[in-house]
Design an enzyme around this catalytic site. Structure first.
Site, PDB file in Angstrom:
ATOM      1  N   CYS A 264      -6.844   9.211   0.728  1.00  0.00           N
ATOM      2  CA  CYS A 264      -6.971   8.342   1.903  1.00  0.00           C
ATOM      3  C   CYS A 264      -6.279   8.960   3.120  1.00  0.00           C
ATOM      4  CB  CYS A 264      -6.418   6.942   1.618  1.00  0.00           C
ATOM      5  SG  CYS A 264      -4.738   6.922   0.998  1.00  0.00           S
TER       6      CYS A 264
ATOM      7  N   ASP B 126      -5.940   9.628  -7.483  1.00  0.00           N
ATOM      8  CA  ASP B 126      -6.162   8.758  -6.317  1.00  0.00           C
ATOM      9  C   ASP B 126      -4.792   8.326  -5.787  1.00  0.00           C
ATOM     10  OD1 ASP B 126      -7.192   7.146  -4.370  1.00  0.00           O
ATOM     11  OD2 ASP B 126      -8.146   5.703  -5.718  1.00  0.00           O
TER      12      ASP B 126
ATOM     13  N   GLN C 285      -9.223  -2.345  -2.710  1.00  0.00           N
ATOM     14  CA  GLN C 285      -9.786  -1.717  -1.516  1.00  0.00           C
ATOM     15  C   GLN C 285     -10.208  -2.791  -0.510  1.00  0.00           C
ATOM     16  OE1 GLN C 285      -9.928   1.339  -0.569  1.00  0.00           O
ATOM     17  NE2 GLN C 285      -9.834   2.644  -2.373  1.00  0.00           N
TER      18      GLN C 285
ATOM     19  N   CYS D 146     -11.999 -11.097  16.371  1.00  0.00           N
ATOM     20  CA  CYS D 146     -11.929  -9.832  15.639  1.00  0.00           C
ATOM     21  C   CYS D 146     -13.275  -9.543  14.973  1.00  0.00           C
ATOM     22  CB  CYS D 146     -10.822  -9.895  14.587  1.00  0.00           C
ATOM     23  SG  CYS D 146     -10.648  -8.370  13.639  1.00  0.00           S
TER      24      CYS D 146
ATOM     25  N   GLU E 134       0.169   3.912 -13.130  1.00  0.00           N
ATOM     26  CA  GLU E 134       0.384   3.300 -11.805  1.00  0.00           C
ATOM     27  C   GLU E 134       1.816   2.794 -11.725  1.00  0.00           C
ATOM     28  OE1 GLU E 134       0.585   1.759  -8.309  1.00  0.00           O
ATOM     29  OE2 GLU E 134      -1.278   2.770  -8.856  1.00  0.00           O
TER      30      GLU E 134
END
Length: 349
Positions: A305, A278, A183, A50, A233
């Site tokens: 995203c 976000d 991330q 990979c 969150e």
């Protein structure tokens, strides 16, 4: 103004986390450890070469598969709910080179040729004998008897070192455990957050809301130049980690709240001067977005995203008087079709 796409600083070996699955490449074939074949629930493809992970991942992956194949240890069959080996989780800090490895197994020891303790000890010694560029922060075994094919922990055993490591972003330190959200491209994340910080501008003496804050990366980045930052969150573990990371970085003006943004906004007495959004891939719930709009802040940043979710939410934002002033993309996932987008929104009079 669309400012184009910013590239990832590295295009190969950029991923800092992988979840590999045990299985076989074809029915009753030899033990495989890798990724699910596209479109298949059962077949697992070995990924010994990979290119989007560091070579340390490959060495750990290959050594693990060869060890358990030689020992003839059965993998967990999802339909029968039988077997021992489930997943291999590997995380590696780009800045420090610290590695966290977790072997996810069931508690079913039937069919093992030796005791679980001896088997796991032998695997740990195999990993410690590898010639790696990085170094182990911890080697773990995670018991998971869930019927769902997900990586989660019923019990976590520390076999070596500790159950966390540290990564650095833009001069800040972050403590990362096996299931921490972070991330997956650390160097790309620096480009993303540096871009966002450049869009934010002057936040002195301002209250900033960081909604869908994850482990609080953006909040902590803005805290030194803001009066107060409040992060919201829904994932409680991420909120706990955000609080720990803020202490680690000596930040005292960050507050992190666990809960759904839609509900939590009604409980916060502070009013924001600036908002950072976000959200997850599906974007923002329309009712939550209306509450965000009702604050009437002059400027906000939307980090997305999934561009299609962003486009949908922008329709509503524009309908209530906001317009996109600047936007750019950041290639966080080279060799894939995905891209992150950063938008600066201004409220028109």
């Amino acid at each position: 103004v669309f400012e184009g796409i910013k590239g990832s600083p590295i295009h190969e070996g950029y991923r800092n986390k992988m979840e590999f699955s045990f299985g076989d490449e074809y029915k009753d074939g030899p033990l495989a450890l890798g990724m699910h074949k596209r479109g298949s629930f059962h077949d697992v493809v070995n990924v010994d070469h990979c290119k989007i992970v560091h070579e340390d991942f490959t060495k750990i992956l290959t050594a693990t598969r060869e060890y358990f194949a030689e020992k003839k240890v059965p993998f967990y069959k999802k339909l029968k709910h039988e077997g021992f080996l489930r997943h291999l989780l590997v995380r590696r800090a780009v800045k420090t080179g610290e590695i966290l490895v977790a072997l996810v197994t069931s508690t079913q020891t039937e069919g093992l040729n030796e005791s679980e303790e001896m088997l796991i000890r032998g695997w740990k010694e195999t990993l410690l004998g590898l010639d790696l560029e990085g170094s182990y922060a911890g080697i773990l075994q995670i018991h998971n008897d869930s019927l769902a094919d997900v990586v989660q922990s019923d019990e976590t055993l520390v076999l070596y070192g500790q159950a966390y490591f540290y990564e650095e972003l833009l001069g800040l330190k972050f403590k990362i455990s096996p299931f921490s959200f972070f991330q997956t491209n650390s160097l790309g994340a620096e480009v993303l957050y540096e871009t966002a910080r450049g869009y934010v501008g002057d936040t002195r003496d301002k209250v900033v809301f960081d909604l869908y804050s994850g482990t609080g990366t953006i909040a902590q980045m803005l805290a030194p130049v803001a009066k107060k930052v409040i992060g919201v969150e829904i994932v409680e573990e991420a909120v706990k980690a955000a609080g720990e990371n803020a202490k680690l970085n000596g930040l005292t003006n960050c507050e992190f709240i666990a809960g759904d943004v839609l509900k939590m906004l009604d409980t916060i007495s502070d009013r924001p001067d600036f908002i950072v959004l976000d959200p997850p891939r599906d974007g923002i719930h329309p009712k939550a977005l209306k509450k965000i709009i009702d604050y009437g802040v002059d400027r906000m940043i939307y980090i997305s995203c999934k561009p299609t979710s962003l486009a949908r939410d922008l329709e509503m934002l524009q309908g209530y008087g906001y317009r996109v002033e600047r936007a750019c993309c950041v290639d966080m996932f080279p060799w894939s079709a995905n891209v992150e987008t950063v938008c600066l929104l201004n409220r028109e009079n």
